[in-house]
Design a protein around this motif. Structure first.
Motif, short mmCIF file in Angstrom:
data_model
loop_
_atom_site.label_atom_id
_atom_site.label_comp_id
_atom_site.label_asym_id
_atom_site.label_seq_id
_atom_site.Cartn_x
_atom_site.Cartn_y
_atom_site.Cartn_z
N GLU A 39 0.82 -1.22 0.00
CA GLU A 39 0.00 0.00 0.00
C GLU A 39 0.85 1.27 0.00
N LEU A 40 2.17 1.12 0.23
CA LEU A 40 3.01 2.31 0.27
C LEU A 40 3.93 2.33 -0.95
N GLU A 41 4.24 3.55 -1.39
CA GLU A 41 5.05 3.69 -2.60
C GLU A 41 6.01 4.87 -2.42
N LEU A 42 7.29 4.63 -2.73
CA LEU A 42 8.26 5.73 -2.80
C LEU A 42 7.91 6.52 -4.04
N VAL A 43 7.78 7.82 -3.93
CA VAL A 43 7.31 8.59 -5.08
C VAL A 43 8.44 8.89 -6.06
N VAL A 44 9.63 9.20 -5.55
CA VAL A 44 10.82 9.39 -6.39
C VAL A 44 11.97 8.68 -5.69
N PRO A 45 13.09 8.45 -6.39
CA PRO A 45 14.23 7.88 -5.66
C PRO A 45 14.69 8.88 -4.59
N CYS A 46 14.93 8.42 -3.41
CA CYS A 46 15.33 9.33 -2.32
C CYS A 46 16.68 8.88 -1.80
N PRO A 47 17.75 9.46 -2.34
CA PRO A 47 19.09 8.91 -2.09
C PRO A 47 19.63 9.14 -0.68
N THR A 48 19.09 10.09 0.06
CA THR A 48 19.70 10.37 1.37
C THR A 48 18.69 10.28 2.50
N ILE A 49 18.37 11.38 3.13
CA ILE A 49 17.59 11.31 4.38
C ILE A 49 16.22 11.98 4.26
N ILE A 50 15.86 12.39 3.06
CA ILE A 50 14.50 12.90 2.86
C ILE A 50 13.75 11.83 2.07
N ILE A 51 12.69 11.30 2.68
CA ILE A 51 11.98 10.18 2.08
C ILE A 51 10.56 10.62 1.75
N CYS A 52 10.22 10.58 0.45
CA CYS A 52 8.90 11.03 0.00
C CYS A 52 8.11 9.83 -0.48
N PHE A 53 7.00 9.57 0.19
CA PHE A 53 6.22 8.38 -0.14
C PHE A 53 4.73 8.68 -0.01
N ARG A 54 3.91 7.75 -0.49
CA ARG A 54 2.46 7.95 -0.36
C ARG A 54 1.76 6.61 -0.19
N TYR A 55 0.53 6.73 0.25
CA TYR A 55 -0.33 5.55 0.41
C TYR A 55 -1.12 5.41 -0.89
N VAL A 56 -1.18 4.20 -1.43
CA VAL A 56 -1.91 4.03 -2.70
C VAL A 56 -3.08 3.06 -2.53
N LEU A 57 -4.14 3.37 -3.27
CA LEU A 57 -5.29 2.47 -3.36
C LEU A 57 -5.40 2.10 -4.83
N GLU A 58 -5.52 0.82 -5.07
CA GLU A 58 -5.55 0.35 -6.46
C GLU A 58 -6.69 1.02 -7.25
N GLY A 59 -6.36 1.42 -8.49
CA GLY A 59 -7.38 1.95 -9.38
C GLY A 59 -7.78 3.40 -9.15
N LYS A 60 -7.10 4.09 -8.21
CA LYS A 60 -7.46 5.49 -7.94
C LYS A 60 -6.54 6.43 -8.72
N SER A 61 -7.09 7.56 -9.13
CA SER A 61 -6.30 8.55 -9.88
C SER A 61 -5.36 9.29 -8.93
N ASP A 62 -4.34 9.95 -9.52
CA ASP A 62 -3.44 10.78 -8.70
C ASP A 62 -4.23 11.83 -7.94
N HIS A 63 -5.24 12.38 -8.59
CA HIS A 63 -6.05 13.41 -7.95
C HIS A 63 -6.68 12.89 -6.64
N GLU A 64 -7.25 11.70 -6.72
CA GLU A 64 -7.86 11.11 -5.52
C GLU A 64 -6.81 10.74 -4.48
N LEU A 65 -5.70 10.17 -4.97
CA LEU A 65 -4.63 9.79 -4.04
C LEU A 65 -4.03 11.03 -3.36
N ASN A 66 -3.97 12.15 -4.10
CA ASN A 66 -3.45 13.38 -3.48
C ASN A 66 -4.33 13.80 -2.31
#
Ligand SMILES: *Cc1c(COP(=O)(O)O)cnc(C)c1O
Length: 263
Positions: A174-201
């Protein structure tokens, strides 16, 4: 871009490299930027506000290779150096250029031939401030008390915590790294299958606000490539590996509370 600007009559004069972007902690290849700056006779500035301090870590210091070729570097000691807000600094290689940029000597500050006002070096000649606070004191005390080795250990410790969070994200569908995060800032989101970025935002914003209001963990947020992210930034000496588990569990708890209206 430099050639294009010159062709259209503009005068490009400066290249700014990133040593740790605010959003995702990405690093530019500073040596290749320094090469371009040298070839094109341009000023090379590096924004290393938090990223410079990877130089204290054995594992990560390759990320700032080439920073020693910069004409100027911006640093924030109140970030990864554990110093209380706020103490930023700019290092400028060319002293003469630095001084002549800011120097302004009214009659009441003319240097005297000798005595207390006979010093050649006056700090007011190197920035826009005349009267100034003694910001350097807390930095000097921190260096004296802890030393760079201890601070380097915190850098490595934060890096391990960030990697641990990445490993938790990677093992959770259910979790996804949004971009590669090479150091200590980690950007991720919770995903639900079949939902648009707009809804996930919207969902992830709900999750973030829910976590922040609960007050157990305090991740920040950003938007990368149109995707709203939960942004976790590890720069603190008091954070423990258990805090990473707490954050992870908080995200899943908040997601369970928030996801109903999106299903
Ligand atoms: C924090 C930061 C800044 C801004 O620094 P302030 O100390 O808030 O003025 C600039 N650049 C980067 C990369 C930063 O991380």
């Amino acid at each position: 871009m430099i050639a294009k600007d010159r062709d259209s009559g503009l005068q490009p004069f400066c290249i700014v490299g990133n040593a740790g972007t605010t959003n995702s902690g990405a690093f530019d290849n500073l040596n290749s930027l320094a090469d371009v700056a040298q070839e094109e006779d341009m000023w090379f500035h590096v924004d290393a506000a938090f990223g410079y301090f990877v130089s204290l870590s054995t594992e990560l210091k390759h990320l700032v290779a080439g920073i020693e070729r910069a004409d100027s570097v911006a640093l924030d000691f109140h970030k990864w150096m554990q110093t209380p807000y706020g103490v930023g600094a700019a290092l400028i290689r060319d002293k003469e250029c630095h001084r002549t940029t800011f120097e302004h000597i009214p009659d009441y500050l003319v240097r005297q031939p000798s005595g207390p006002a006979g010093n050649v070096f006056w700090f007011m000649d190197y920035s826009i401030e005349l009267s100034r606070r003694f910001l350097a004191l807390k930095l000097w005390m921190s260096f004296k008390e802890h030393g760079t080795e201890a601070i380097g250990k915190i850098v490595d410790q934060n890096y391990r915590q960030a990697r641990y969070l990445v490993s938790l994200i990677n093992k959770t569908p259910e979790l996804e790294l949004v971009v590669p995060c090479p150091t200590i800032i980690i950007c991720f989101r919770y995903v639900l299958e079949g939902k648009s970025d707009h809804e996930l935002n919207k969902l992830n914003q709900d999750i973030l606000v829910n976590i922040q209001k609960k007050g157990v963990s305090f991740p920040s947020y950003t938007t990368l490539e149109g995707k709203y992210c939960i942004r976790s930034c590890f720069v603190q000496h008091r954070v423990t590996i258990d805090d990473v588990d707490i954050l992870y569990n908080e995200v899943l708890r908040a997601a369970d509370e928030c996801k109903g209206k999106y299903l």
